[in-house]
Design a protein around this motif. Structure first.
Motif, PDB file in Angstrom:
ATOM      1  N   ARG A  56       0.848  -1.196   0.000  1.00  0.00           N
ATOM      2  CA  ARG A  56       0.000   0.000   0.000  1.00  0.00           C
ATOM      3  C   ARG A  56       0.877   1.237   0.000  1.00  0.00           C
ATOM      4  NH1 ARG A  56      -5.410  -0.137   3.526  1.00  0.00           N
ATOM      5  NH2 ARG A  56      -5.839   1.570   2.083  1.00  0.00           N
ATOM      6  N   LYS A  87      -5.523   1.853 -13.143  1.00  0.00           N
ATOM      7  CA  LYS A  87      -6.343   2.036 -11.943  1.00  0.00           C
ATOM      8  C   LYS A  87      -7.783   1.898 -12.404  1.00  0.00           C
ATOM      9  CE  LYS A  87      -6.834   4.904  -7.816  1.00  0.00           C
ATOM     10  NZ  LYS A  87      -6.401   6.129  -7.119  1.00  0.00           N
ATOM     11  N   ASP A 100      -3.606   3.682  -1.718  1.00  0.00           N
ATOM     12  CA  ASP A 100      -3.854   2.733  -2.809  1.00  0.00           C
ATOM     13  C   ASP A 100      -3.022   1.471  -2.588  1.00  0.00           C
ATOM     14  OD1 ASP A 100      -5.631   4.291  -4.278  1.00  0.00           O
ATOM     15  OD2 ASP A 100      -4.115   5.057  -5.660  1.00  0.00           O
ATOM     16  N   ASN A 122      -4.829  -0.901  -6.814  1.00  0.00           N
ATOM     17  CA  ASN A 122      -6.045  -1.450  -6.197  1.00  0.00           C
ATOM     18  C   ASN A 122      -6.604  -2.674  -6.912  1.00  0.00           C
ATOM     19  OD1 ASN A 122      -5.909   0.637  -4.276  1.00  0.00           O
ATOM     20  ND2 ASN A 122      -7.039   1.999  -5.629  1.00  0.00           N
ATOM     21  N   TRP A 184     -10.316  -2.543  -6.255  1.00  0.00           N
ATOM     22  CA  TRP A 184     -10.817  -2.372  -4.891  1.00  0.00           C
ATOM     23  C   TRP A 184     -11.011  -0.897  -4.589  1.00  0.00           C
ATOM     24  CZ3 TRP A 184      -6.908  -1.511  -0.648  1.00  0.00           C
ATOM     25  CH2 TRP A 184      -7.492  -1.488   0.626  1.00  0.00           C
ATOM     26  N   HIS A 185     -12.065  -0.566  -3.856  1.00  0.00           N
ATOM     27  CA  HIS A 185     -12.250   0.777  -3.317  1.00  0.00           C
ATOM     28  C   HIS A 185     -11.611   0.735  -1.926  1.00  0.00           C
ATOM     29  CE1 HIS A 185     -16.151   1.421  -5.898  1.00  0.00           C
ATOM     30  NE2 HIS A 185     -15.203   0.774  -6.560  1.00  0.00           N
ATOM     31  N   PRO A 186     -10.416   1.313  -1.754  1.00  0.00           N
ATOM     32  CA  PRO A 186      -9.668   1.127  -0.503  1.00  0.00           C
ATOM     33  C   PRO A 186     -10.495   1.352   0.758  1.00  0.00           C
ATOM     34  CG  PRO A 186      -8.311   2.271  -2.082  1.00  0.00           C
ATOM     35  CD  PRO A 186      -9.689   2.171  -2.686  1.00  0.00           C
TER      36      PRO A 186
END
Length: 200
Positions: A56, A87, A100, A122, A184-186
């Motif tokens: 991350r 992204k 991210d 992500n 992914w939406h963090p």
């Protein structure tokens, strides 16, 4: 396909400020599936791939990204004018943010920095069962955890039984087993679906 030496020369030139470097997509695919493909690198069994990093984002300073790896390692990533960035779709460096999650493939420089040729922010690759289907959303059960998968009109693709990808996701069925590649939406249980693979 460029050889490892070609990649090292091109990326080293970019790090040192060379102009006109070929985009990294000339060196390899930026398709999300490519993030999970093993490159043919000779390494000792159990040793980490020196040309790969994940983690991350803890900071972004200029064109350098620091990643905290899931194994506790800290990775210094040099983004160049030849780095291809994904992204959810191909994008630009200014779209990257602290927090991210990233997978990065590139060439390790003598100081330990990884010069990135391809970077995926992500990205997720998971298997799940479809719990329910709504308008532009799939509720997924992934190892007992509920995920919300957003279908993005004009972008999300479905592959049924290995056939070519299509934009029609209406054949997905509740209870069906799927593989999902997406973004992914963090810090949430939500993802945007790039490609869903189903066996109907």
């Amino acid at each position: 396909m460029a050889t490892t030496m070609d990649r090292r020369r091109l990326l080293s030139t970019a790090v040192l400020g060379g102009a006109g470097i070929a985009g990294a997509t000339a060196l390899g695919s930026l398709a999300p599936e490519a993030a999970f493909a093993a490159e043919p690198v000779k390494i000792e069994p159990g040793a980490p791939d020196p040309n790969f990093a994940e983690g991350r984002v803890t900071s972004i300073t200029g064109s350098v990204v620091l990643l905290a790896g899931s194994d506790g390692a800290l990775h210094r990533i040099q983004v160049t004018n030849g780095t291809s960035i994904w992204k959810f779709q191909p994008t630009t460096f200014d779209r990257l943010e602290k927090g991210d999650g990233m997978y990065v493939r590139g060439v390790r420089l003598p100081d330990g920095t990884l010069a990135a040729d391809s970077l995926w922010a992500n990205i997720v690759n998971l298997t799940a069962h479809i719990a329910s289907v709504g308008r532009n959303v799939l509720h997924l059960d992934h190892h007992g955890k509920r995920l919300i998968g957003h279908v993005v009109p004009g972008t999300t693709a479905a592959v049924y039984n290995g056939t070519p990808a299509i934009s029609d996701v209406s054949l997905l069925k509740v209870g069906g087993h799927v593989q999902v590649i997406g973004a992914w939406h963090p810090d949430t249980n939500e993802i945007s679906i790039a490609t869903v693979y189903a066996a109907n």
